[in-house]
Design a protein around this motif. Structure first.
Motif, PDB file in Angstrom:
ATOM      1  N   GLN A 289       0.802  -1.224   0.000  1.00  0.00           N
ATOM      2  CA  GLN A 289       0.000   0.000   0.000  1.00  0.00           C
ATOM      3  C   GLN A 289       0.835   1.275   0.000  1.00  0.00           C
ATOM      4  OE1 GLN A 289      -2.670  -0.407   3.353  1.00  0.00           O
ATOM      5  NE2 GLN A 289      -3.873  -1.977   2.334  1.00  0.00           N
ATOM      6  N   GLU A 290       1.994   1.230   0.692  1.00  0.00           N
ATOM      7  CA  GLU A 290       2.739   2.476   0.894  1.00  0.00           C
ATOM      8  C   GLU A 290       4.204   2.392   0.495  1.00  0.00           C
ATOM      9  OE1 GLU A 290       1.988   3.985   4.881  1.00  0.00           O
ATOM     10  OE2 GLU A 290       0.125   2.826   4.906  1.00  0.00           O
ATOM     11  N   GLY A 291       4.736   1.190   0.334  1.00  0.00           N
ATOM     12  CA  GLY A 291       6.121   1.039  -0.085  1.00  0.00           C
ATOM     13  C   GLY A 291       7.064   0.654   1.040  1.00  0.00           C
ATOM     14  N   LEU A 292       8.246   0.241   0.645  1.00  0.00           N
ATOM     15  CA  LEU A 292       9.253  -0.234   1.582  1.00  0.00           C
ATOM     16  C   LEU A 292       9.710   0.856   2.548  1.00  0.00           C
ATOM     17  CD1 LEU A 292      11.136  -2.533   2.509  1.00  0.00           C
ATOM     18  CD2 LEU A 292      12.826  -1.573   0.935  1.00  0.00           C
ATOM     19  N   ALA A 293       9.956   2.059   2.044  1.00  0.00           N
ATOM     20  CA  ALA A 293      10.441   3.133   2.918  1.00  0.00           C
ATOM     21  C   ALA A 293       9.428   3.432   4.015  1.00  0.00           C
ATOM     22  CB  ALA A 293      10.739   4.391   2.101  1.00  0.00           C
ATOM     23  N   SER A 294       8.164   3.375   3.700  1.00  0.00           N
ATOM     24  CA  SER A 294       7.127   3.589   4.704  1.00  0.00           C
ATOM     25  C   SER A 294       7.151   2.473   5.751  1.00  0.00           C
ATOM     26  CB  SER A 294       5.751   3.665   4.047  1.00  0.00           C
ATOM     27  OG  SER A 294       4.757   3.920   5.013  1.00  0.00           O
ATOM     28  N   PHE A 295       7.359   1.228   5.304  1.00  0.00           N
ATOM     29  CA  PHE A 295       7.466   0.132   6.265  1.00  0.00           C
ATOM     30  C   PHE A 295       8.659   0.345   7.192  1.00  0.00           C
ATOM     31  CE2 PHE A 295       9.577  -3.761   7.559  1.00  0.00           C
ATOM     32  CZ  PHE A 295       8.598  -4.279   8.401  1.00  0.00           C
ATOM     33  N   VAL A 296       9.788   0.722   6.630  1.00  0.00           N
ATOM     34  CA  VAL A 296      10.989   0.970   7.440  1.00  0.00           C
ATOM     35  C   VAL A 296      10.674   2.029   8.489  1.00  0.00           C
ATOM     36  CG1 VAL A 296      13.353   1.888   7.416  1.00  0.00           C
ATOM     37  CG2 VAL A 296      12.628   0.227   5.670  1.00  0.00           C
ATOM     38  N   HIS A 297      10.022   3.092   8.071  1.00  0.00           N
ATOM     39  CA  HIS A 297       9.714   4.193   8.982  1.00  0.00           C
ATOM     40  C   HIS A 297       8.681   3.783  10.029  1.00  0.00           C
ATOM     41  CE1 HIS A 297       8.369   8.217  10.275  1.00  0.00           C
ATOM     42  NE2 HIS A 297       9.628   8.528  10.047  1.00  0.00           N
ATOM     43  N   GLN A 298       7.597   3.161   9.611  1.00  0.00           N
ATOM     44  CA  GLN A 298       6.530   2.792  10.549  1.00  0.00           C
ATOM     45  C   GLN A 298       6.977   1.740  11.561  1.00  0.00           C
ATOM     46  OE1 GLN A 298       2.541   2.085   9.039  1.00  0.00           O
ATOM     47  NE2 GLN A 298       3.020   3.317   7.232  1.00  0.00           N
ATOM     48  N   SER A 299       7.781   0.796  11.112  1.00  0.00           N
ATOM     49  CA  SER A 299       8.248  -0.279  12.006  1.00  0.00           C
ATOM     50  C   SER A 299       9.431   0.173  12.859  1.00  0.00           C
ATOM     51  CB  SER A 299       8.653  -1.506  11.190  1.00  0.00           C
ATOM     52  OG  SER A 299       9.841  -1.251  10.446  1.00  0.00           O
TER      53      SER A 299
END
Length: 173
Positions: free
Chosen positions: A61-71
């Protein structure tokens, strides 16, 4: 230490689509966590499936960079996702995820820490550096392989909603 004894899935979720199997597992995990059950008290494979779905949903939904940031690139979560992908047996997503671990490890710790501290869109250059959409080339659907793994798990317990409530209430006492 106590540990939730099974991967608890609703009968209706089990009989429906693969995404419903995942949703049922997520509901149980969320309910347990809301009732002060610590992550290390959850069934480890149920929690691994939960974390893999968290990764996959944000990635799509948002991309890898968003996952890195959110997690916050939390090492415990990263290890759980890695071992979850191994257990699920989705080799393509495992290779993709391990490649991302190497890429993030190659960033300076200071640069990564600053990225994680600031609002997500504050460092567009680093977002571009982190982002990797090569997962879009992967043919296998991770939701399907995750659900199939849960459905065939030896610790799976399929129950009616009433039975689920009984199992959960018994554990919470």
């Amino acid at each position: 230490m106590r540990e939730f004894p099974s991967i608890l899935i609703s009968k209706s979720g089990f009989e429906a689509q693969d995404s419903d199997v995942i949703a049922s597992n997520i509901s149980v995990i969320n309910f347990l966590r809301a009732n002060q059950v610590n992550d290390d008290e959850l069934h480890p494979d149920a929690f691994a499936s939960y974390c893999v779905d968290y990764f996959y949903t944000i990635l799509k939904q948002e991309g890898l960079a968003s996952f890195v940031h959110q997690s916050k690139w939390d090492t415990d979560i990263i290890e759980i996702i890695d071992s979850g992908l191994q257990a699920i047996g989705n080799q393509e997503y495992l290779e993709y995820f391990q490649k991302q671990q190497r890429r993030i490890k190659a960033l300076s710790k200071i640069k990564l820490a600053k990225f994680l501290e600031k609002p997500y869109n504050a460092d567009k250059e680093l977002i571009k550096l982190i982002e990797d959409n090569s997962f879009e080339q992967i043919q296998e659907d991770l939701t399907i392989s995750n659900a199939q793994w849960l459905k065939n798990h030896p610790d799976l317990q399929v129950a009616t909603v009433e039975q689920m409530q009984e199992v959960i209430n018994e554990f919470l006492q």
